[in-house]
Enzyme design. Structure first.
Site, PDB file in Angstrom:
ATOM      1  N   LYS A 110     -22.320 -52.347  -5.387  1.00 18.34           N
ATOM      2  CA  LYS A 110     -21.328 -53.312  -5.895  1.00 18.34           C
ATOM      3  C   LYS A 110     -20.295 -53.631  -4.804  1.00 18.34           C
ATOM      4  O   LYS A 110     -19.940 -54.790  -4.575  1.00 18.34           O
ATOM      5  CB  LYS A 110     -20.647 -52.722  -7.139  1.00 18.34           C
ATOM      6  CG  LYS A 110     -19.402 -53.433  -7.590  1.00 18.34           C
ATOM      7  CD  LYS A 110     -19.679 -54.786  -8.201  1.00 18.34           C
ATOM      8  CE  LYS A 110     -18.396 -55.574  -8.398  1.00 18.34           C
ATOM      9  NZ  LYS A 110     -18.606 -56.887  -8.969  1.00 18.34           N
ATOM     10  N   CYS A 129     -11.782 -58.733  -7.348  1.00 17.05           N
ATOM     11  CA  CYS A 129     -13.046 -58.153  -6.865  1.00 17.05           C
ATOM     12  C   CYS A 129     -13.140 -58.269  -5.343  1.00 17.05           C
ATOM     13  O   CYS A 129     -12.991 -57.281  -4.634  1.00 17.05           O
ATOM     14  CB  CYS A 129     -14.233 -58.844  -7.526  1.00 17.05           C
ATOM     15  SG  CYS A 129     -14.393 -58.436  -9.272  1.00 17.05           S
TER      16      CYS A 129
HETATM   17  N1  LIG Z   1     -13.098 -59.638 -14.058  1.00 19.40           N
HETATM   18  C1  LIG Z   1     -14.191 -59.695 -13.306  1.00 19.40           C
HETATM   19  O1  LIG Z   1     -14.664 -60.797 -12.990  1.00 19.40           O
HETATM   20  C2  LIG Z   1     -14.895 -58.455 -12.840  1.00 19.40           C
HETATM   21  C3  LIG Z   1     -16.193 -58.588 -12.313  1.00 19.40           C
HETATM   22  C4  LIG Z   1     -16.875 -57.445 -11.929  1.00 19.40           C
HETATM   23  C5  LIG Z   1     -16.261 -56.196 -12.040  1.00 19.40           C
HETATM   24  N2  LIG Z   1     -14.992 -56.084 -12.536  1.00 19.40           N
HETATM   25  C6  LIG Z   1     -14.413 -54.746 -12.651  1.00 19.40           C
HETATM   26  O2  LIG Z   1     -14.378 -54.407 -14.031  1.00 19.40           O
HETATM   27  C7  LIG Z   1     -13.240 -53.580 -14.287  1.00 19.40           C
HETATM   28  C8  LIG Z   1     -12.402 -54.207 -15.386  1.00 19.40           C
HETATM   29  O3  LIG Z   1     -11.939 -55.449 -14.918  1.00 19.40           O
HETATM   30  P1  LIG Z   1     -11.297 -56.544 -15.888  1.00 19.40           P
HETATM   31  O4  LIG Z   1     -11.223 -57.786 -15.091  1.00 19.40           O
HETATM   32  O5  LIG Z   1     -12.019 -56.548 -17.186  1.00 19.40           O
HETATM   33  O6  LIG Z   1      -9.855 -55.931 -16.085  1.00 19.40           O
HETATM   34  P2  LIG Z   1      -8.753 -56.395 -17.169  1.00 19.40           P
HETATM   35  O7  LIG Z   1      -7.447 -56.025 -16.591  1.00 19.40           O
HETATM   36  O8  LIG Z   1      -9.022 -57.807 -17.588  1.00 19.40           O
HETATM   37  O9  LIG Z   1      -9.070 -55.486 -18.439  1.00 19.40           O
HETATM   38  C9  LIG Z   1      -8.926 -54.122 -18.455  1.00 19.40           C
HETATM   39  C10 LIG Z   1      -8.415 -53.729 -19.824  1.00 19.40           C
HETATM   40  O10 LIG Z   1      -8.363 -52.300 -19.870  1.00 19.40           O
HETATM   41  C11 LIG Z   1      -7.236 -51.946 -20.637  1.00 19.40           C
HETATM   42  N3  LIG Z   1      -6.926 -50.540 -20.352  1.00 19.40           N
HETATM   43  C12 LIG Z   1      -6.323 -49.995 -19.270  1.00 19.40           C
HETATM   44  N4  LIG Z   1      -6.297 -48.668 -19.383  1.00 19.40           N
HETATM   45  C13 LIG Z   1      -6.901 -48.353 -20.547  1.00 19.40           C
HETATM   46  C14 LIG Z   1      -7.185 -47.131 -21.208  1.00 19.40           C
HETATM   47  N5  LIG Z   1      -6.870 -45.957 -20.679  1.00 19.40           N
HETATM   48  N6  LIG Z   1      -7.797 -47.186 -22.408  1.00 19.40           N
HETATM   49  C15 LIG Z   1      -8.127 -48.374 -22.976  1.00 19.40           C
HETATM   50  N7  LIG Z   1      -7.887 -49.562 -22.380  1.00 19.40           N
HETATM   51  C16 LIG Z   1      -7.301 -49.547 -21.178  1.00 19.40           C
HETATM   52  C17 LIG Z   1      -6.164 -52.942 -20.245  1.00 19.40           C
HETATM   53  O11 LIG Z   1      -5.152 -53.034 -21.218  1.00 19.40           O
HETATM   54  C18 LIG Z   1      -7.000 -54.224 -20.124  1.00 19.40           C
HETATM   55  O12 LIG Z   1      -7.019 -54.967 -21.336  1.00 19.40           O
HETATM   56  C19 LIG Z   1     -12.512 -53.434 -12.949  1.00 19.40           C
HETATM   57  O13 LIG Z   1     -12.946 -52.272 -12.301  1.00 19.40           O
HETATM   58  C20 LIG Z   1     -12.982 -54.656 -12.177  1.00 19.40           C
HETATM   59  O14 LIG Z   1     -12.918 -54.448 -10.790  1.00 19.40           O
HETATM   60  C21 LIG Z   1     -14.301 -57.206 -12.948  1.00 19.40           C
END
Ligand SMILES: NC(=O)c1ccc[n+]([C@@H]2O[C@H](COP(=O)([O-])OP(=O)(O)OC[C@H]3O[C@@H](n4cnc5c(N)ncnc54)[C@H](O)[C@@H]3O)[C@@H](O)[C@H]2O)c1
Length: 410
Positions: free
Chosen positions: A209, A263
């Site tokens: 990744k 990312c």
């Molecule tokens: N958004 C993208 O396009 C994308 C693509 C690939 C990978 N990722 C990866 O996926 C992961 C999540 O990204 P995202 O964009 O969904 O983040 P985000 O910030 O949109 O969502 C994360 C959620 O987790 C919640 N959270 C935080 N701590 C928590 C806990 N202890 N218990 C329950 N909920 C909790 C937050 O309130 C938030 O709503 C990251 O590692 C990111 O790098 C994101």
């Protein structure tokens, strides 16, 4: 057999994932520490913007397949999709992963599967397992005989704006703590996946990744460096790239105002942090891309110096086209810097949001429509290639000074 799934973290990744599982008839508990998000989701709506997500949520919430709450619940499988930002020293901040695994620890039973979907540095899935077993010494990871729990890393690689399509269509890399764990995770994803699953170990999946995003970052840095070189040599970079790409084996990407989002601008640092003396190219690419917003600000300031009291319009604030996500956005960064460094009227146009983020509204910046901005501004700074901007008739911008960082008007 997975009758129930608990998804921890209901953001841009976790919420669509929870909804897609719920659509297959799986009983899904969505967990988020954000109470307001939980309430919105339980009313059948998304707290984030993603194409077709509202419609899907309405269906799976109203038929009872998806329920959001602030605490975890027992399930056959747990998916962790919490944020993994980097710290000041560029090391990954795994505190959200630690908090998430500790929050589900009381609910995990042998036979359950835990999948870490968050993007993490090599070794983080092992750390997650260690945190779990520290909290629950009675649990045993799969690999030997007898009942045990399963753990794997399955990174997400969807494109915002196409998440519901790509979640189902994309291939998945699944890295198990053991082979058995990877196979078990494959069974889970195959409940909805149309793409292929490729099984490996957790470390390779973690690095795969990061490598995907570092590859993109290095290629964008090359294009951005060409744009800086072209500015110095008085060459039109868009023309240059178009011509160079006539070579049958050359495909240079388009430059831009910098690299944003959570990312590509973040993940390469996890590689640099893991092997700082070796990841030289990856570090330099990050530095080139991070330097780009400053050069755009300086260019706009030079243009503004030609006027007595100019009005500057910044077109686009999101980190890429046609989305509402402003996180780590170079366009937002440039607009913020311009509003603090230029003593003139600055207008912002972002068709995908209704109100300005606090850090911008307190600077006196005004959010307005494209037509109003074009009417009032002397300088148009094109920062994001939103569809609405691409469609602006050329006559409307004929009399303006243009700083086009995306090359859509050249
Ligand atoms: N958004 C993208 O396009 C994308 C693509 C690939 C990978 N990722 C990866 O996926 C992961 C999540 O990204 P995202 O964009 O969904 O983040 P985000 O910030 O949109 O969502 C994360 C959620 O987790 C919640 N959270 C935080 N701590 C928590 C806990 N202890 N218990 C329950 N909920 C909790 C937050 O309130 C938030 O709503 C990251 O590692 C990111 O790098 C994101």
């Amino acid at each position: 057999m997975f009758n129930s799934v608990c998804v921890v973290g209901l953001g841009y990744i976790g919420l669509p994932t929870a909804a897609v599982f719920a659509k297959t008839g799986t009983q899904v508990t969505g967990v988020d520490v954000n109470d307001a998000a939980v309430k919105t989701i339980n009313s059948g709506k998304a707290h984030i913007v993603e194409v077709d997500l509202d419609g899907l949520l309405q269906g799976v919430v109203s038929n009872g397949n998806l329920k959001a709450q602030t605490t975890p619940a027992e399930a056959d499988a747990f998916i962790i999709a919490v944020p993994t930002p980097f710290k000041d020293n560029h090391a990954a901040d795994l505190s959200f992963v630690e908090a998430a695994i500790k929050s589900i620890a009381p609910y995990v039973k042998n036979g359950n599967l835990i999948v870490l979907e968050s993007t993490v540095p090599p070794g983080a899935t092992d750390k997650m397992v260690a945190w779990l077993e520290e909290a629950r010494p009675d649990l045993k990871a799969a690999g030997g005989a007898g009942t045990a729990y399963y753990a794997a890393h399955c990174p997400e690689r969807v494109l915002p704006g196409r998440v519901l399509i790509e979640l189902v269509q994309n291939d998945r890399i699944i890295g198990g703590i053991t082979e058995e764990c990877a196979e078990h995770a494959q069974d889970l994803y195959e409940t909805f996946l149309k793409g292929e699953c490729y099984l490996t170990n957790a470390r390779t999946a973690e690095m795969a990744k990061l490598s995907e995003n570092a590859f993109r970052d290095v290629n964008i840095a090359f294009a951005n460096e060409l744009s800086l070189i072209s500015d110095k040599l008085d060459i039109d970079v868009w023309d240059l790239i178009r011509l160079a790409n006539r070579h049958p084996r050359v495909n240079i990407l388009q430059p831009g105002p910098g690299v944003g989002g959570h990312c590509i601008a973040v993940d390469p640092w996890f590689i640099v942090d893991a092997v700082p003396d070796t990841a030289k190219l990856i570090r330099t690419a990050r530095e080139v891309n991070d330097s780009k917003p400053r050069t755009v600000v300086d260019k706009v300031k030079r243009a503004a110096a030609r006027f007595k009291n100019p009005t500057v319009a910044c077109l686009g604030l999101s980190f890429k086209a046609d989305i509402d996500d402003l996180r780590s956005s170079p366009a937002l960064d440039i607009t913020t810097q311009l509003s603090s460094e230029l003593d003139c009227d600055i207008l912002a146009v972002e068709p995908n949001i209704d109100i300005l983020p606090e850090e911008l509204s307190k600077t006196g910046l005004q959010l307005t429509t494209l037509m109003d901005a074009v009417e009032r501004a002397d300088i148009l700074v094109l920062l994001v290639d939103h569809l609405e901007f691409k469609r602006l008739p050329s006559g409307k911008r004929a009399e303006k000074i243009i700083v086009d960082t995306r090359g859509i008007w050249t």
